[in-house]
Write a protein that holds these residues in place. Structure first.
Motif: not given
Length: 466
Positions: A64-65, A201-203, A211-215
Motif C-alpha cells: 500500500a505504501v 524524501f520519504p521522511f 507510520r507510512e513514512r517509517s515503513i
C-alpha cells in the motif's frame, strides 16, 4: 450482588502515535523551512530513521505504501527533434548536406558534457539560419544533470535490486517522448510543477502518515540504507568513484552503447526516408519502432527486477541491438522490410540499456554520496563520446552502412564489458561471503541493530547485484 465493571480506557490517537512512532511524535507534524530553498531539517530524517529501525509491517502495508509512492512520485517524474528530414526545416536552417546536421548534433553533445533544455525547443521554432541552429543546440547542455539526478532521486524511494529498474524505464527512457513528442512548453510547465510538488524524501513526504513514512524508510534501510544527510562529502565521493574499477567499467558500458543512442534518435527519420519513403511518411514511421521499443524497455526492466539480475539482461539487450545493426549494415540495400525490422531491434535494444545499466550502477555504489557522484560520473564522461558519435554517419552515399558497422562494434564492447563487470562483482560477493563467515565464527561480525550509517560497498556485509 453484581459488581459493576469499570469502563475500559482506550488509548487516544496521540498516545498511539507516541507508542508506535515515538521519535516522530516529538516533532511538528510537517517539516518546516526558513524559506523555500533552505535545506530540510535533518532532525526529521533522524526521527524517521529511528522509528523505521523498530517498525514492523505486513506485506500488504508495504504494498500500500509503495502504491502511494508510485501514484505521487512517478506521475510527476514521467511527465517531465526529429524534424530534420522535413524540407522546410532544412531550408530554414540551411542544412544542405549530412555534414551540417552531424556538426549540429556534435555541438549539442559538446555542451551537454559541460552540464534550459525546455527553453531551447520553443525558440527553435522562431530562429532562422544554420548559425542560429548551432547556437540553440549549444544551449541544450542545461538539461545534462537531469538524467543522473533523477536516478539518484529515485534511489531514495525504491529498492535497488527489484524495483528501481522498472521505475527508471517508466520515467527516464526516450522511447515514450520519441513516440508522443513531448518538448518545449510542456517541459517548462512540468519543471515548475516538479519544483512545487515533487516530494524530496520519504521522511518529509506529507502524503504519507507517520507510520507510512517509517515503513517507506524501513523498506530502504533493509535494502541499501540511503542517507539524505551527512556521510561522505562530495569530493570524497568523487575520489571514491575514480578509484573504483567498477565505475570505469560502467562508464565503458554506457559510453559504448550510447554511441548508438546518440545517433539513432536523430537519424531514425533519415534512415527510414532513405528506404524510399517521403519525408512526412518517414516521420510517421518513426512512431512504431519507439512504441515497440518502449514495450521492450519495460519488459527488460520488469524481468530484471523480478529475477534480481542486471548483467545477463544487459548482455541480452546488447545482443539484440547488435543483430539489428548487423542487418542494417548488410541488408539495408537489399530489403526494405528487413531494414525497417532491424530498426525495431536497434531502438528497443539501445534504449532498454539505460534503466538496466543505471539501476545496476545505483546498486553497486555506496554510500549515497558515492552513488550520486557515480551516476553523474558515468553519464557525464560517457557523453564525451557522444560528441563524436554523430560523425560516424559520414557515408550517406552508402546508406550509412559503415556507421551501422561501427555502432555494432560498440555494442560488442558493451557486451564484453558487462560480462567482465558481472564476473568481477560475483567474485567480490564470494569474497565478502567468506569474510562474513570468518567474522561470524570469531564473534566479530558487526551488529546492524540501531546502526543508522550506510554500509559502504567495501564492507564485507555489502552484497552486489550481478
Amino acid at each position: 450482588m453484581s459488581i459493576e465493571e469499570e469502563p475500559q480506557a482506550y488509548p487516544q490517537p496521540e498516545e498511539i502515535l507516541k507508542e508506535t512512532h515515538p521519535h516522530q511524535s516529538k516533532l511538528d507534524p510537517k517539516p518546516k523551512r526558513k524559506h523555500f530553498f533552505s535545506p530540510l531539517d535533518s532532525s526529521y530524517a533522524d526521527a524517521v530513521h529511528r522509528d523505521a529501525d523498530n517498525v514492523e509491517y505486513t506485506p500488504a502495508e508495504e504494498k500500500a505504501v509503495k502504491r502511494k509512492i508510485d501514484n505521487t512520485v512517478l506521475p510527476l517524474v514521467v511527465c517531465s527533434g526529429n524534424a530534420h528530414v522535413i524540407p522546410a526545416f532544412n531550408e530554414n536552417y540551411g542544412i544542405t548536406n549530412n555534414n551540417k546536421w552531424t556538426l549540429a548534433l556534435s555541438i549539442f553533445y559538446l555542451f551537454l558534457v559541460l552540464n534550459i533544455l525546455g527553453t531551447v525547443f520553443p525558440v527553435i521554432t522562431y530562429a532562422k539560419g544554420y548559425a542560429a541552429l548551432l547556437v540553440l543546440r549549444a544551449h541544450g547542455y542545461w538539461g545534462a544533470g537531469y538524467y543522473a539526478g533523477m536516478i539518484y532521486y529515485l534511489s531514495f524511494w525504491y529498492k535497488g535490486m527489484h524495483e528501481l529498474a522498472m521505475r527508471i524505464s517508466l520515467c527516464m527512457t526516450g522511447t515514450l517522448p520519441g513516440a508522443i513528442g513531448i518538448e518545449a512548453i510542456p517541459t517548462l510547465i512540468m519543471a515548475v510543477m516538479i519544483l512545487l510538488f515533487l516530494p524530496s524524501f520519504p521522511f518529509s513526504a506529507t502524503f504519507l502518515s507517520p507510520r507510512e513514512r517509517s515503513i517507506a524508510q524501513a523498506r530502504l534501510n533493509r535494502d541499501h540504507k540511503p542517507q539524505s544527510h551527512g556521510g561522505m562529502a562530495g569530493w570524497e565521493g568523487f575520489k571514491a568513484v575514480i578509484a573504483d574499477p567498477s565505475a570505469w567499467m560502467f562508464m565503458l558500458i554506457y559510453a559504448s552503447f550510447n554511441v548508438g543512442v546518440a545517433t539513432i534518435s536523430y537519424f531514425l527519420p533519415t534512415l527510414i526516408k532513405n528506404l524510399g519513403f517521403s519525408s512526412i511518411n518517414a516521420q510517421g514511421l518513426t512512431v512504431a519502432p519507439y512504441v515497440a521499443g518502449w514495450f521492450m524497455v519495460f519488459f527488460q526492466a520488469w524481468d530484471s527486477d523480478r529475477t534480481k539480475d542486471r548483467g545477463w539482461h544487459i548482455m541480452g539487450s546488447c545482443a539484440i541491438s547488435f543483430i539489428g545493426y548487423i542487418i542494417l549494415a548488410t541488408s539495408v540495400q537489399k530489403s526494405v522490410g528487413a531494414a525497417y525490422f532491424a530498426l525495431f531491434l536497434v531502438v528497443g535494444g539501445n534504449y532498454s540499456l539505460f534503466p538496466l545499466v543505471m539501476s545496476w550502477a545505483a546498486n553497486t555504489f555506496s554510500p549515497t554520496s558515492k552513488r550520486g557522484v557515480g551516476t553523474a560520473f558515468i553519464v557525464s564522461i560517457s557523453n564525451c563520446v557522444s560528441i563524436a558519435s554523430p560523425q560516424i554517419y559520414f557515408d550517406p552515399e552508402d546508406e550509412y552502412r559503415k556507421g551501422h558497422a561501427i555502432s555494432a562494434g560498440c555494442l560488442l564492447v558493451s557486451f564484453t564489458a558487462a560480462f567482465i563487470l558481472r564476473t568481477r562483482l560475483s567474485i567480490l560477493n564470494k569474497r565478502n561471503e567468506k569474510q562474513r563467515a570468518i567474522l561470524a565464527s570469531e564473534g566479530k561480525e558487526k551488529s546492524e541493530a540501531h546502526d543508522y550509517v550506510e554500509i559502504w560497498d567495501n564492507d564485507p556485509r555489502y552484497v552486489f547485484m550481478t
